[in-house]
Motif scaffolding. Structure first.
Motif, PDB file in Angstrom:
ATOM      1  N   VAL A 132      27.718   8.158 -58.294  1.00  0.00           N
ATOM      2  CA  VAL A 132      28.937   8.925 -58.578  1.00  0.00           C
ATOM      3  C   VAL A 132      29.937   8.791 -57.432  1.00  0.00           C
ATOM      4  O   VAL A 132      31.139   8.571 -57.651  1.00  0.00           O
ATOM      5  N   HIS A 136      33.606   7.005 -57.530  1.00  0.00           N
ATOM      6  CA  HIS A 136      34.779   7.820 -57.221  1.00  0.00           C
ATOM      7  C   HIS A 136      35.634   7.177 -56.143  1.00  0.00           C
ATOM      8  O   HIS A 136      36.873   7.179 -56.230  1.00  0.00           O
ATOM      9  N   GLY A 195      30.738  13.026 -62.918  1.00  0.00           N
ATOM     10  CA  GLY A 195      31.256  13.862 -61.846  1.00  0.00           C
ATOM     11  C   GLY A 195      31.401  15.320 -62.223  1.00  0.00           C
ATOM     12  O   GLY A 195      32.057  16.086 -61.503  1.00  0.00           O
ATOM     13  N   LEU A 270      33.915  17.091 -59.648  1.00  0.00           N
ATOM     14  CA  LEU A 270      33.743  16.687 -58.257  1.00  0.00           C
ATOM     15  C   LEU A 270      35.058  16.781 -57.496  1.00  0.00           C
ATOM     16  O   LEU A 270      35.075  17.161 -56.319  1.00  0.00           O
TER      17      LEU A 270
END
Length: 289
Positions: A132, A136, A195, A270
Protein backbone atom coordinates in the motif's frame (compact mmCIF):
# COMPACT_ATOMS: atom_id res chain seq x y z
CA UNK A 1 -21.80 -53.85 -70.58
CA UNK A 2 -18.03 -53.57 -70.86
CA UNK A 3 -18.39 -50.09 -72.37
CA UNK A 4 -20.48 -49.02 -69.36
CA UNK A 5 -17.90 -50.38 -66.90
CA UNK A 6 -15.09 -48.58 -68.73
CA UNK A 7 -17.09 -45.37 -68.70
CA UNK A 8 -17.65 -45.63 -64.91
CA UNK A 9 -13.98 -46.35 -64.35
CA UNK A 10 -12.95 -43.32 -66.35
CA UNK A 11 -15.40 -41.10 -64.42
CA UNK A 12 -14.07 -42.35 -61.05
CA UNK A 13 -10.49 -41.67 -62.09
CA UNK A 14 -11.37 -38.16 -63.29
CA UNK A 15 -13.22 -37.45 -60.01
CA UNK A 16 -10.24 -38.62 -57.96
CA UNK A 17 -7.83 -36.44 -59.96
CA UNK A 18 -10.11 -33.41 -59.55
CA UNK A 19 -10.31 -33.87 -55.75
CA UNK A 20 -6.53 -34.16 -55.41
CA UNK A 21 -6.13 -30.99 -57.48
CA UNK A 22 -8.57 -29.06 -55.31
CA UNK A 23 -6.86 -30.16 -52.09
CA UNK A 24 -3.50 -29.06 -53.41
CA UNK A 25 -4.84 -25.59 -54.29
CA UNK A 26 -6.89 -24.89 -51.14
CA UNK A 27 -4.67 -26.30 -48.37
CA UNK A 28 -1.55 -24.36 -47.38
CA UNK A 29 1.04 -25.01 -44.67
CA UNK A 30 0.22 -23.69 -41.18
CA UNK A 31 3.40 -21.60 -41.17
CA UNK A 32 1.98 -19.47 -43.97
CA UNK A 33 -1.06 -18.33 -41.98
CA UNK A 34 -1.45 -14.59 -41.42
CA UNK A 35 0.15 -13.42 -38.17
CA UNK A 36 -3.19 -11.87 -37.21
CA UNK A 37 -4.76 -15.34 -37.18
CA UNK A 38 -1.89 -17.28 -35.70
CA UNK A 39 -1.88 -18.34 -32.05
CA UNK A 40 0.11 -15.90 -29.87
CA UNK A 41 3.19 -17.26 -28.13
CA UNK A 42 2.39 -15.46 -24.86
CA UNK A 43 -0.94 -14.85 -23.19
CA UNK A 44 -1.84 -11.18 -22.82
CA UNK A 45 -1.93 -9.93 -19.21
CA UNK A 46 -3.92 -7.15 -17.60
CA UNK A 47 -2.04 -3.87 -17.17
CA UNK A 48 -0.60 -3.28 -13.70
CA UNK A 49 0.58 -0.15 -11.93
CA UNK A 50 4.21 0.72 -12.58
CA UNK A 51 6.29 1.86 -9.64
CA UNK A 52 9.07 4.19 -10.67
CA UNK A 53 12.07 5.35 -8.64
CA UNK A 54 11.90 8.91 -7.35
CA UNK A 55 14.24 11.52 -8.83
CA UNK A 56 17.63 12.05 -7.14
CA UNK A 57 17.34 13.86 -3.84
CA UNK A 58 13.87 12.48 -3.06
CA UNK A 59 12.76 9.30 -1.36
CA UNK A 60 14.47 7.21 1.30
CA UNK A 61 18.18 7.45 1.87
CA UNK A 62 20.09 4.34 2.90
CA UNK A 63 19.25 3.49 6.48
CA UNK A 64 16.23 5.84 6.68
CA UNK A 65 13.98 4.90 9.60
CA UNK A 66 10.88 5.95 11.54
CA UNK A 67 9.14 4.68 14.67
CA UNK A 68 5.94 5.11 16.67
CA UNK A 69 4.18 3.50 19.61
CA UNK A 70 0.98 1.55 18.90
CA UNK A 71 -1.59 0.18 21.37
CA UNK A 72 -2.22 -3.57 21.41
CA UNK A 73 -4.32 -6.00 23.43
CA UNK A 74 -2.61 -8.45 25.76
CA UNK A 75 -4.43 -11.56 26.93
CA UNK A 76 -3.59 -13.06 30.31
CA UNK A 77 -5.04 -16.23 31.79
CA UNK A 78 -5.69 -16.23 35.53
CA UNK A 79 -6.46 -19.50 37.34
CA UNK A 80 -8.87 -19.40 40.29
CA UNK A 81 -9.54 -22.35 42.54
CA UNK A 82 -13.13 -22.60 43.69
CA UNK A 83 -13.42 -25.64 45.93
CA UNK A 84 -12.35 -28.77 44.06
CA UNK A 85 -12.51 -27.06 40.67
CA UNK A 86 -10.11 -24.80 38.79
CA UNK A 87 -11.47 -21.90 36.80
CA UNK A 88 -9.54 -20.11 34.04
CA UNK A 89 -10.38 -16.50 33.27
CA UNK A 90 -9.03 -14.64 30.25
CA UNK A 91 -8.25 -11.03 31.07
CA UNK A 92 -7.59 -8.49 28.32
CA UNK A 93 -5.61 -5.32 28.92
CA UNK A 94 -4.00 -2.72 26.72
CA UNK A 95 -0.28 -2.11 26.30
CA UNK A 96 1.96 -0.01 24.09
CA UNK A 97 4.58 -1.55 21.80
CA UNK A 98 7.16 0.30 19.76
CA UNK A 99 7.08 -0.31 16.00
CA UNK A 100 9.86 0.97 13.75
CA UNK A 101 10.69 0.61 10.07
CA UNK A 102 13.98 0.92 8.24
CA UNK A 103 14.63 1.02 4.49
CA UNK A 104 17.99 -0.43 3.44
CA UNK A 105 19.51 -1.61 0.15
CA UNK A 106 18.36 -5.16 -0.59
CA UNK A 107 16.27 -7.45 -2.76
CA UNK A 108 12.69 -6.29 -2.25
CA UNK A 109 12.14 -8.29 0.94
CA UNK A 110 9.91 -7.50 3.93
CA UNK A 111 11.72 -8.54 7.11
CA UNK A 112 10.36 -8.54 10.66
CA UNK A 113 12.53 -8.46 13.77
CA UNK A 114 10.45 -8.85 16.89
CA UNK A 115 10.55 -9.14 20.66
CA UNK A 116 8.28 -10.98 21.35
CA UNK A 117 7.53 -13.16 18.32
CA UNK A 118 4.88 -12.08 15.82
CA UNK A 119 2.07 -14.26 14.47
CA UNK A 120 1.26 -14.98 10.83
CA UNK A 121 -1.59 -12.46 10.65
CA UNK A 122 0.75 -9.69 11.81
CA UNK A 123 3.29 -10.67 9.15
CA UNK A 124 0.60 -10.60 6.46
CA UNK A 125 -0.39 -7.11 7.65
CA UNK A 126 3.24 -5.97 7.33
CA UNK A 127 3.50 -7.23 3.76
CA UNK A 128 0.23 -5.55 2.80
CA UNK A 129 1.34 -2.30 4.44
CA UNK A 130 4.47 -2.25 2.27
CA UNK A 131 2.44 -2.77 -0.92
CA UNK A 132 0.00 0.00 0.00
CA UNK A 133 2.77 2.45 0.92
CA UNK A 134 4.76 1.71 -2.25
CA UNK A 135 1.69 2.22 -4.44
CA UNK A 136 0.82 5.44 -2.63
CA UNK A 137 4.30 6.95 -2.99
CA UNK A 138 4.97 5.45 -6.47
CA UNK A 139 8.37 4.23 -5.29
CA UNK A 140 9.98 1.09 -6.67
CA UNK A 141 11.24 -0.96 -3.71
CA UNK A 142 12.64 -3.83 -5.78
CA UNK A 143 16.19 -2.95 -4.68
CA UNK A 144 15.35 -2.21 -1.05
CA UNK A 145 14.60 -4.31 2.01
CA UNK A 146 11.94 -3.11 4.44
CA UNK A 147 12.73 -4.05 8.04
CA UNK A 148 10.02 -3.76 10.68
CA UNK A 149 11.14 -4.00 14.31
CA UNK A 150 8.68 -4.50 17.15
CA UNK A 151 9.54 -4.19 20.83
CA UNK A 152 6.85 -5.28 23.29
CA UNK A 153 6.56 -6.16 26.98
CA UNK A 154 8.91 -8.94 28.06
CA UNK A 155 6.16 -11.01 29.70
CA UNK A 156 4.32 -11.44 26.38
CA UNK A 157 5.29 -14.46 24.29
CA UNK A 158 3.57 -13.47 21.03
CA UNK A 159 1.64 -10.61 19.45
CA UNK A 160 -0.64 -11.22 16.48
CA UNK A 161 -3.41 -9.56 14.51
CA UNK A 162 -3.82 -6.97 11.75
CA UNK A 163 -4.51 -3.89 13.92
CA UNK A 164 -1.06 -2.34 13.32
CA UNK A 165 -1.44 -2.43 9.52
CA UNK A 166 -2.42 1.23 9.20
CA UNK A 167 0.45 2.30 11.45
CA UNK A 168 3.06 0.28 9.52
CA UNK A 169 1.91 1.76 6.20
CA UNK A 170 2.14 5.25 7.70
CA UNK A 171 5.61 4.63 9.13
CA UNK A 172 6.92 3.45 5.78
CA UNK A 173 5.34 6.41 3.98
CA UNK A 174 7.02 8.81 6.41
CA UNK A 175 10.34 7.38 5.22
CA UNK A 176 9.50 7.16 1.51
CA UNK A 177 8.00 10.66 1.38
CA UNK A 178 10.31 12.14 4.04
CA UNK A 179 7.92 13.71 6.51
CA UNK A 180 8.21 13.77 10.35
CA UNK A 181 5.71 12.09 12.69
CA UNK A 182 3.89 13.60 15.64
CA UNK A 183 5.06 11.63 18.69
CA UNK A 184 1.96 12.53 20.71
CA UNK A 185 -0.30 10.66 18.28
CA UNK A 186 -1.02 6.95 17.93
CA UNK A 187 -3.34 4.90 15.75
CA UNK A 188 -4.97 1.49 15.73
CA UNK A 189 -6.62 0.12 12.61
CA UNK A 190 -6.30 -2.32 9.76
CA UNK A 191 -5.58 -1.31 6.18
CA UNK A 192 -6.70 -2.86 2.91
CA UNK A 193 -5.14 -2.82 -0.56
CA UNK A 194 -7.04 0.38 -1.44
CA UNK A 195 -5.72 2.29 1.58
CA UNK A 196 -8.97 2.17 3.56
CA UNK A 197 -8.58 2.14 7.34
CA UNK A 198 -10.61 -0.67 8.93
CA UNK A 199 -12.04 -1.25 12.43
CA UNK A 200 -10.39 -3.24 15.23
CA UNK A 201 -11.39 -4.57 18.64
CA UNK A 202 -10.35 -3.70 22.19
CA UNK A 203 -10.76 0.05 21.66
CA UNK A 204 -11.33 0.93 25.31
CA UNK A 205 -8.29 -1.04 26.54
CA UNK A 206 -6.12 0.45 23.78
CA UNK A 207 -7.31 3.95 24.61
CA UNK A 208 -6.41 3.42 28.27
CA UNK A 209 -2.89 2.29 27.33
CA UNK A 210 -2.45 5.25 24.98
CA UNK A 211 -3.59 7.72 27.63
CA UNK A 212 -1.30 6.25 30.31
CA UNK A 213 1.68 6.46 27.93
CA UNK A 214 1.10 10.19 27.44
CA UNK A 215 -0.46 10.20 23.98
CA UNK A 216 -2.84 13.08 23.37
CA UNK A 217 -4.62 11.82 20.23
CA UNK A 218 -5.89 8.35 19.33
CA UNK A 219 -6.85 7.84 15.67
CA UNK A 220 -9.47 5.21 14.86
CA UNK A 221 -11.35 3.94 11.83
CA UNK A 222 -14.66 5.74 11.34
CA UNK A 223 -16.25 2.28 11.69
CA UNK A 224 -15.18 2.26 15.36
CA UNK A 225 -17.49 5.15 16.24
CA UNK A 226 -19.47 2.96 18.64
CA UNK A 227 -18.43 0.47 21.29
CA UNK A 228 -20.20 -1.78 23.76
CA UNK A 229 -19.72 -1.66 27.52
CA UNK A 230 -21.16 -4.40 29.73
CA UNK A 231 -22.75 -3.08 32.91
CA UNK A 232 -23.87 -5.23 35.80
CA UNK A 233 -27.52 -5.22 36.76
CA UNK A 234 -29.08 -6.72 39.89
CA UNK A 235 -32.59 -8.09 40.06
CA UNK A 236 -34.46 -9.71 42.96
CA UNK A 237 -37.07 -12.42 42.61
CA UNK A 238 -38.70 -13.45 45.88
CA UNK A 239 -35.57 -12.85 47.91
CA UNK A 240 -33.28 -14.34 45.24
CA UNK A 241 -30.73 -11.87 43.86
CA UNK A 242 -29.69 -12.33 40.24
CA UNK A 243 -26.84 -10.36 38.63
CA UNK A 244 -26.42 -10.10 34.89
CA UNK A 245 -24.29 -8.19 32.40
CA UNK A 246 -26.25 -5.82 30.16
CA UNK A 247 -24.62 -4.51 26.94
CA UNK A 248 -24.78 -0.75 26.48
CA UNK A 249 -23.89 0.92 23.16
CA UNK A 250 -21.82 4.08 23.64
CA UNK A 251 -20.35 6.78 21.45
CA UNK A 252 -16.64 5.92 21.32
CA UNK A 253 -15.25 9.44 20.99
CA UNK A 254 -17.50 10.92 23.66
CA UNK A 255 -16.86 8.16 26.21
CA UNK A 256 -13.07 8.04 25.79
CA UNK A 257 -12.59 11.80 25.83
CA UNK A 258 -14.76 12.25 28.94
CA UNK A 259 -13.38 9.32 30.93
CA UNK A 260 -9.76 8.92 29.80
CA UNK A 261 -8.74 12.45 28.85
CA UNK A 262 -7.35 11.58 25.41
CA UNK A 263 -8.72 13.02 22.18
CA UNK A 264 -10.19 10.71 19.52
CA UNK A 265 -10.40 11.29 15.79
CA UNK A 266 -11.88 9.11 13.07
CA UNK A 267 -10.33 8.54 9.64
CA UNK A 268 -11.44 6.63 6.57
CA UNK A 269 -8.41 6.55 4.26
CA UNK A 270 -4.64 6.50 4.43
CA UNK A 271 -4.51 10.11 3.20
CA UNK A 272 -6.71 11.19 6.12
CA UNK A 273 -4.44 9.33 8.53
CA UNK A 274 -1.26 10.89 7.16
CA UNK A 275 -2.68 14.37 7.61
CA UNK A 276 -3.23 13.67 11.33
CA UNK A 277 0.05 11.90 12.17
CA UNK A 278 2.32 14.28 10.28
CA UNK A 279 4.18 16.56 12.69
CA UNK A 280 3.20 20.22 12.29
CA UNK A 281 5.71 22.34 10.45
CA UNK A 282 7.83 24.58 12.63
CA UNK A 283 6.65 28.16 12.58
CA UNK A 284 9.01 30.44 10.73
CA UNK A 285 10.27 33.57 12.52
CA UNK A 286 10.45 36.72 10.47
CA UNK A 287 12.73 39.44 11.77
CA UNK A 288 11.58 43.03 11.56
CA UNK A 289 14.20 45.79 11.57
Amino acid sequence: MRIREKTLTILLVLSLVANVFLLAVVLVPADDLSPALSKPEETDTLPTATLTPLPPGRGPANGSAASMQVPVILQKIEVDRGGPFLYEEVIEEGAMVNVSVEVVPGKGRVLIQTTPLMGIVFQDAANLAVVVAANHSRVNLAESDIIFSIQGPEEVSEIDGPSAGALMATLLLSVLEDFPLNESVTVTGTIDENGKIGPVGGILEKAEAAAVSGKTLLILSDENDQMIEYREEDRSFGGLRIARQRPVVMDTKEYIEENLGIRVKYVDTLDDLIADVRAPAAASVVGVS
